[in-house]
Design an enzyme around this catalytic site. Structure first.
Site, mmCIF file in Angstrom:
data_model
loop_
_atom_site.group_PDB
_atom_site.id
_atom_site.type_symbol
_atom_site.label_atom_id
_atom_site.label_comp_id
_atom_site.label_asym_id
_atom_site.label_seq_id
_atom_site.Cartn_x
_atom_site.Cartn_y
_atom_site.Cartn_z
ATOM 1 N N LYS A 23 0.907 -1.630 -0.017
ATOM 2 C CA LYS A 23 0.013 -0.168 -0.308
ATOM 3 C C LYS A 23 0.759 1.227 0.141
ATOM 4 O O LYS A 23 1.717 1.207 0.388
ATOM 5 C CB LYS A 23 -0.429 0.108 1.420
ATOM 6 C CG LYS A 23 -2.069 -1.038 1.089
ATOM 7 C CD LYS A 23 -2.825 -0.509 2.599
ATOM 8 C CE LYS A 23 -3.618 -2.467 2.674
ATOM 9 N NZ LYS A 23 -4.167 -1.983 4.389
ATOM 10 N N HIS A 24 0.738 2.185 -0.328
ATOM 11 C CA HIS A 24 1.245 3.853 -0.335
ATOM 12 C C HIS A 24 1.560 4.178 1.293
ATOM 13 O O HIS A 24 0.992 3.581 1.767
ATOM 14 C CB HIS A 24 0.650 4.713 -1.348
ATOM 15 C CG HIS A 24 0.024 4.598 -2.797
ATOM 16 N ND1 HIS A 24 1.489 4.502 -3.077
ATOM 17 C CD2 HIS A 24 -0.961 4.100 -3.341
ATOM 18 C CE1 HIS A 24 1.055 4.521 -4.754
ATOM 19 N NE2 HIS A 24 -0.229 4.495 -4.876
ATOM 20 N N GLU A 25 2.729 4.509 0.956
ATOM 21 C CA GLU A 25 2.670 5.224 2.544
ATOM 22 C C GLU A 25 1.936 5.801 3.204
ATOM 23 O O GLU A 25 1.771 7.101 2.075
ATOM 24 C CB GLU A 25 4.180 5.732 2.371
ATOM 25 C CG GLU A 25 4.968 6.154 3.680
ATOM 26 C CD GLU A 25 5.203 5.266 4.846
ATOM 27 O OE1 GLU A 25 4.606 5.075 5.214
ATOM 28 O OE2 GLU A 25 5.915 4.545 4.344
#
Length: 556
Positions: free
Chosen positions: A189-191
């Site tokens: 997942k995106h940071e």
């Protein structure tokens, strides 16, 4: 004091009841009665307060939440023999728990307790101190020709550089897998804000290779006799189609009825690709000089033949970067400190809750309106932000153009040195080192404490230089293995790289349809999500292979 110590011990024992799972601290809050059912990546914490009189407050803070204030997890009343409080907590990252209470008007000292994440993440030292206050197909990027047999540059024969399509395909396939869910693992997942995960790598790589392909395709078109006016018309048309397709893709209404224009999201991935392509391709077309990319011009410094002839382009890009820096650090944002780069919400100890993204968020909300940008940014859960923020917004497009321009530079290197494989690879390596040094200076080799942290949501300068560093190295390896030594055909990534726009739009449109998605027996299982996401991604590789065999390419 003894009461607090006893309570702290009770919490530590209760922490042993943590089950495997991952959510945010206090995501479900304290509960009364039967324990709540756990969802994917959640854990249950039972707390018992031994002292019979004093009530306590249990607070929590995730180690991933930078400069965040502690959030109330549960009020812990005196125990009657069973657990005093039950709460659902996060184990994605280490949690710091804090107990405090009051008796006879005097505050008790806080006792932080660190619960390491289940992947073995260490607890940070400050948590342990007491009383702590704190895209392209053969025509989408590589050729502007509508001819089914694309005419592309090559050193000695008209064969396509397979390493470019392999690079593009690798970026695209990881992007598809991430968009489908990545098995619901946090590292796919995106940071939440600063930093990098696997999901943060792929979009800038796709932008980079788009820039590389622009250099080769425009060179091919001009060499084949196309006028600049005709090529410019095709650039404008393709950019328009990318932006239009992007608006359609990010605003699906399969089951929601008629589209509401009041909530239409304007920015998006394809929209940003379209704008970036327009600027970089037009810039290259406008300042291209005959012979500048083939080494035929006389130069006082031959070692810089891929840079010096294009000095007007560099001036334009530097001006754009100065504009980004000035807007980011000097633009007054109401209610926010000047130059703010944080996530807002509970970050920075909750001092700037409505300042998500600083100037970047403010410009989007001012120009586009709050209802026309992304409503659920990646920082929403961890930092508990309340204002919308779009990672594909207006200000970040400037640095996306910078990323594509650095990819364009890679294309100029290939054009300038043609068959000189060693020279090409040396320059790729030098550019990687230069970008890495700039990143180290901007970030101070730190995730949070640099001048400009690496941040995908902001598309910060350090994010671009870091991703370019990786991209030059990756392109060097693929160029060596695929085109120089031919030790690897580029499969299976080569095939989706040849039909990138079709694969990207197709995976977005058919995301919720069988066979790309089906009802799972256990929706809280990482294994089932991973199986489904890998299957869906593999299907798009197979589809792109079949289309390649049939010589079917979707062109814009």
């Amino acid at each position: 004091m003894a009461a607090a110590v006893a309570a702290a011990v009770a919490v530590a024992l209760g922490a042993l009841l943590l089950a495997q799972g991952r959510t945010q601290p206090g995501g479900e809050g304290p509960t009364a009665g039967p324990p709540p059912p756990l969802k994917m990546d959640q854990a249950l914490l039972m707390v018992r307060n031994e002292p019979p009189v004093q009530g306590l407050r249990l607070l929590a803070r995730s180690a991933a939440c930078h400069r965040c204030s502690y959030q109330l997890l549960a009020d812990v009343p005196p125990s009657d023999g069973g657990p005093s409080a039950v709460a659902v907590v996060d184990t994605q990252h280490p949690l710091s728990l804090l107990l405090n209470g009051s008796q006879a008007g005097s505050e008790l000292c806080n006792y932080p307790l660190c619960i390491p994440g289940l992947l073995g993440d260490p607890c940070y030292p400050d948590h342990l101190s007491p009383c702590y206050e704190e895209l392209g197909s053969p025509s989408t990027t590589d050729s502007l020709s509508s001819n089914p047999s694309p005419r592309l540059w090559c050193a000695t024969s008209r064969q396509r550089l397979r390493s470019l399509d392999t690079f593009r395909g690798l970026s695209l396939i990881i992007m598809v897998f991430v968009n489908y869910g990545g098995g619901k693992y946090w590292f796919f997942k995106h940071e939440s804000w600063n930093g990098l995960t696997v999901a943060d790598l792929v979009f800038p790589w796709f932008v980079f290779i788009m820039g590389t392909s622009i250099a080769l395709s425009l060179n091919s078109m001009l060499r084949w006799g196309s006028s600049k006016q005709k090529v410019l018309g095709k650039i404008l048309w393709r950019s328009f189609l990318l932006i239009l397709l992007g608006v359609i893709v990010v605003n699906p209404n399969y089951c929601l009825g008629a589209l509401s224009w009041e909530n239409l999201r304007i920015p998006g991935v394809l929209q940003r690709l379209g704008l970036t392509y327009l600027v970089v391709a037009a810039l290259e077309l406008l300042f291209t000089r005959a012979g500048a990319d083939s080494g035929t011009l006389e130069m006082s410094c031959p070692a810089l033949q891929d840079i010096l002839p294009f000095w007007p382009q560099w001036i334009f890009i530097l001006v754009l970067e100065v504009i980004w820096l000035c807007l980011t650090f000097l633009l007054p944002v109401p209610g926010c400190p000047r130059g703010y780069l944080g996530p807002g919400g509970i970050g920075d100890f909750g001092n700037y809750p409505n300042c998500t993204g600083g100037a970047a968020g403010y410009i989007d909300r001012l120009v586009l309106g709050e209802k026309h940008i992304y409503q659920h940014p990646s920082c929403n859960v961890l930092y508990q932000t309340t204002v919308p923020y779009d990672p594909e917004g207006i200000l970040g497009t400037i640095n996306t153009i910078l990323m594509a321009f650095l990819g364009l530079q890679a294309g100029k290197i290939i054009l300038s040195y043609k068959d000189q494989h060693k020279q090409i690879m040396i320059r790729f390596f030098i550019w990687s080192i230069v970008m890495g040094i700039i990143s180290a200076a901007l970030t101070k080799c730190s995730k949070e404490e640099g001048f400009i942290p690496i941040n995908k949501n902001l598309w910060s300068t350090s994010y671009v230089t870091t991703m370019s560093c990786f991209a030059f190295i990756l392109l060097l390896l693929m160029y060596y293995l695929v085109d120089v030594k031919r030790l690897w055909s580029g499969a299976p990534f080569f095939y989706p790289g040849m039909n990138s726009i079709l694969v990207y739009i197709g995976h977005e449109v058919f995301e919720n349809y069988f066979p790309f998605k089906w009802r799972m027996q256990d929706s809280q299982s990482h294994a089932e999500h991973l199986t489904q996401n890998l299957t869906a991604t593999t299907l798009w590789v197979i589809i792109s292979y079949l289309l390649y065999r049939k010589k079917i390419f979707w062109k814009i």
